[in-house]
Scaffold this motif. Structure first.
Motif, mmCIF file in Angstrom:
data_model
loop_
_atom_site.group_PDB
_atom_site.id
_atom_site.type_symbol
_atom_site.label_atom_id
_atom_site.label_comp_id
_atom_site.label_asym_id
_atom_site.label_seq_id
_atom_site.Cartn_x
_atom_site.Cartn_y
_atom_site.Cartn_z
ATOM 1 N N SER A 184 0.814 -1.212 0.000
ATOM 2 C CA SER A 184 0.000 0.000 0.000
ATOM 3 C C SER A 184 0.848 1.262 0.000
ATOM 4 C CB SER A 184 -0.921 0.007 1.224
ATOM 5 O OG SER A 184 -0.137 0.011 2.421
ATOM 6 N N ASP A 185 2.138 1.141 0.338
ATOM 7 C CA ASP A 185 3.028 2.298 0.303
ATOM 8 C C ASP A 185 3.472 2.505 -1.140
ATOM 9 O OD1 ASP A 185 4.555 4.417 1.034
ATOM 10 O OD2 ASP A 185 6.207 3.237 1.839
ATOM 11 N N THR A 186 2.604 3.162 -1.895
ATOM 12 C CA THR A 186 2.789 3.368 -3.327
ATOM 13 C C THR A 186 2.942 4.858 -3.613
ATOM 14 O OG1 THR A 186 1.539 1.379 -3.908
ATOM 15 C CG2 THR A 186 1.659 3.097 -5.584
ATOM 16 N N ILE A 209 -6.136 4.080 -8.589
ATOM 17 C CA ILE A 209 -5.022 3.810 -7.678
ATOM 18 C C ILE A 209 -4.523 5.071 -6.971
ATOM 19 C CG2 ILE A 209 -3.084 4.084 -9.281
ATOM 20 C CD1 ILE A 209 -1.919 1.485 -8.047
ATOM 21 N N GLU A 210 -4.919 6.231 -7.458
ATOM 22 C CA GLU A 210 -4.539 7.480 -6.793
ATOM 23 C C GLU A 210 -4.965 7.476 -5.324
ATOM 24 O OE1 GLU A 210 -5.798 12.176 -7.090
ATOM 25 O OE2 GLU A 210 -5.475 11.074 -8.956
ATOM 26 N N GLU A 211 -6.110 6.885 -5.032
ATOM 27 C CA GLU A 211 -6.589 6.851 -3.648
ATOM 28 C C GLU A 211 -5.631 6.070 -2.758
ATOM 29 O OE1 GLU A 211 -10.659 5.881 -1.079
ATOM 30 O OE2 GLU A 211 -10.438 5.074 -3.117
ATOM 31 N N MET A 212 -5.039 5.012 -3.295
ATOM 32 C CA MET A 212 -4.066 4.241 -2.516
ATOM 33 C C MET A 212 -2.774 5.039 -2.333
ATOM 34 S SD MET A 212 -3.600 1.360 -0.865
ATOM 35 C CE MET A 212 -4.689 0.067 -1.499
ATOM 36 N N ILE A 213 -2.362 5.768 -3.358
ATOM 37 C CA ILE A 213 -1.151 6.584 -3.261
ATOM 38 C C ILE A 213 -1.294 7.623 -2.160
ATOM 39 C CG2 ILE A 213 0.311 8.237 -4.503
ATOM 40 C CD1 ILE A 213 -0.503 6.790 -7.104
ATOM 41 N N LEU A 214 -2.475 8.205 -2.048
ATOM 42 C CA LEU A 214 -2.700 9.271 -1.072
ATOM 43 C C LEU A 214 -3.145 8.741 0.292
ATOM 44 C CD1 LEU A 214 -4.459 11.912 -3.357
ATOM 45 C CD2 LEU A 214 -2.072 11.815 -2.656
ATOM 46 N N TYR A 215 -3.266 7.421 0.426
ATOM 47 C CA TYR A 215 -3.687 6.836 1.706
ATOM 48 C C TYR A 215 -2.631 7.047 2.783
ATOM 49 C CZ TYR A 215 -5.210 3.361 5.131
ATOM 50 O OH TYR A 215 -5.608 2.734 6.293
ATOM 51 N N TRP A 216 -1.357 6.843 2.419
ATOM 52 C CA TRP A 216 -0.258 7.093 3.350
ATOM 53 C C TRP A 216 0.351 8.456 3.049
ATOM 54 C CZ3 TRP A 216 0.041 3.944 7.347
ATOM 55 C CH2 TRP A 216 -0.335 2.601 7.211
ATOM 56 N N SER A 217 0.860 9.110 4.069
ATOM 57 C CA SER A 217 1.441 10.444 3.899
ATOM 58 C C SER A 217 2.643 10.444 2.966
ATOM 59 C CB SER A 217 1.837 11.015 5.262
ATOM 60 O OG SER A 217 2.745 10.150 5.937
ATOM 61 N N SER A 218 3.266 9.285 2.760
ATOM 62 C CA SER A 218 4.440 9.206 1.880
ATOM 63 C C SER A 218 4.097 9.539 0.438
ATOM 64 C CB SER A 218 5.065 7.811 1.947
ATOM 65 O OG SER A 218 4.102 6.827 1.635
#
Length: 304
Positions: free
Chosen positions: A190-192, A252-261
């Motif tokens: 998930s850290d994408t 997949i943008e939602e997964m990218i923005l899920y973590w602050s990284s």
């Protein structure tokens, strides 16, 4: 001397080929240059694909390369050397080496590529069902208890993502033919994050050491020399990430923005109010579990 990085994409790819092969042509054991290639890369050459090979690959893997990716495959594609990683066991001191492809070779690395194509699904799902308890807002505010339910919801979401095509290691190009540019993602579960907003931007990041895109800058306070990106290169990165606020990536943008990284990928400031350069990777959405609990711990890195 000012660095000239071609803006025309085809010229840029040939510039990459010429510059890297010249760098790899110098023997690191005898060269008097300050900056030399690693031993494994000495003498390396790029192996471009023919149009027929690319067409056959698309049929075999049931995918369609974008024009930008296709041009990359024709001119660069992969090199004729394996990248060598060396590891030292902290307890025993034993040193072991491991070889891997430096950019996937679609002709010789077929089984590895097939396994890698499953990597995003497998590693993201492990973060959904495992320790990191990932749960996107679009999946609902309540995170179910059942792993079967989690997997069903995740799988339905994942099916909507544009094709993710392996490029190198855990880097994947988003093969969405409706986009004028196709970003390259770095995916570790998930850290994408967006590693490059197009192939030109991506290759400058991935190959920066092989292209020698740094100047040595002396720090008077530390009394040390440090590598710093050349201004021409830094400007390209600043432009690409600076304009990312206006860009989007389907699903997949939602997964990218899920973590602050992932926030810096889109030109967003880190949401953590922590001083210093080391920022904990934390969730930007926290679901409620079926039992009413919340879990907003920072990212736990997995070996996968």
């Amino acid at each position: 001397m000012k660095l000239h990085i071609p803006e025309d994409y085809t010229e840029f790819l040939y510039w990459i080929k010429e510059t890297t092969e010249a760098f790899w042509s110098k023997n690191p054991e005898t060269s008097e240059d300050d900056f030399v290639c690693e031993d494994w890369a000495y003498g390396a050459k790029w192996l471009g694909m023919t149009e027929e090979e690319i067409d056959q690959t698309e049929k075999e893997f049931n995918l369609k390369f974008t024009q930008e990716h296709r041009q990359f495959l024709k001119i660069l594609h992969a090199i004729d050397k394996k990248e060598v990683y060396t590891y030292e066991d902290d307890e025993t001191g034993e040193v072991t080496s491991q070889e891997s492809s430096f950019f996937y070779n679609w002709i010789t690395d077929k089984e590895e590529i097939k396994d890698t194509m499953y990597w995003p699904y497998k590693t993201m799902l492990s973060d959904v069902k495992g320790t990191n308890r990932v749960w996107l807002k679009s999946w609902g505010n309540i995170r179910p208890k059942s792993d079967e339910t989690k997997e069903k919801i995740f799988s339905e979401w994942f099916e909507k993502i544009p094709k993710l095509i392996p490029v190198y290691a855990h880097r994947f190009i988003v093969s969405n033919h409706n986009n004028t540019q196709n970003p390259v993602l770095s995916i570790r579960g998930s850290d994408t994050i967006v590693y490059g907003w197009n192939m030109r931007h991506y290759l400058l990041r991935e190959l920066e050491e092989h292209l020698n895109l740094f100047d040595d800058v002396y720090d008077k306070e530390d009394e040390e020399w440090y590598p710093e990106r050349k201004p021409e290169v830094q400007k390209i990165h600043d432009v690409e990430f600076g304009t990312a606020k206006t860009k989007s990536i389907p699903v997949i943008e939602e997964m990218i923005l899920y973590w602050s990284s992932g926030w810096s990928s889109f030109g967003k400031e880190n949401p953590n109010k922590v001083e210093g350069s080391l920022q904990p990777i934390t969730k930007t959405f926290v679901a409620q579990d079926e039992d009413g609990e919340h879990n907003d711990q920072q990212k736990q890195f997995n070996s996968f």
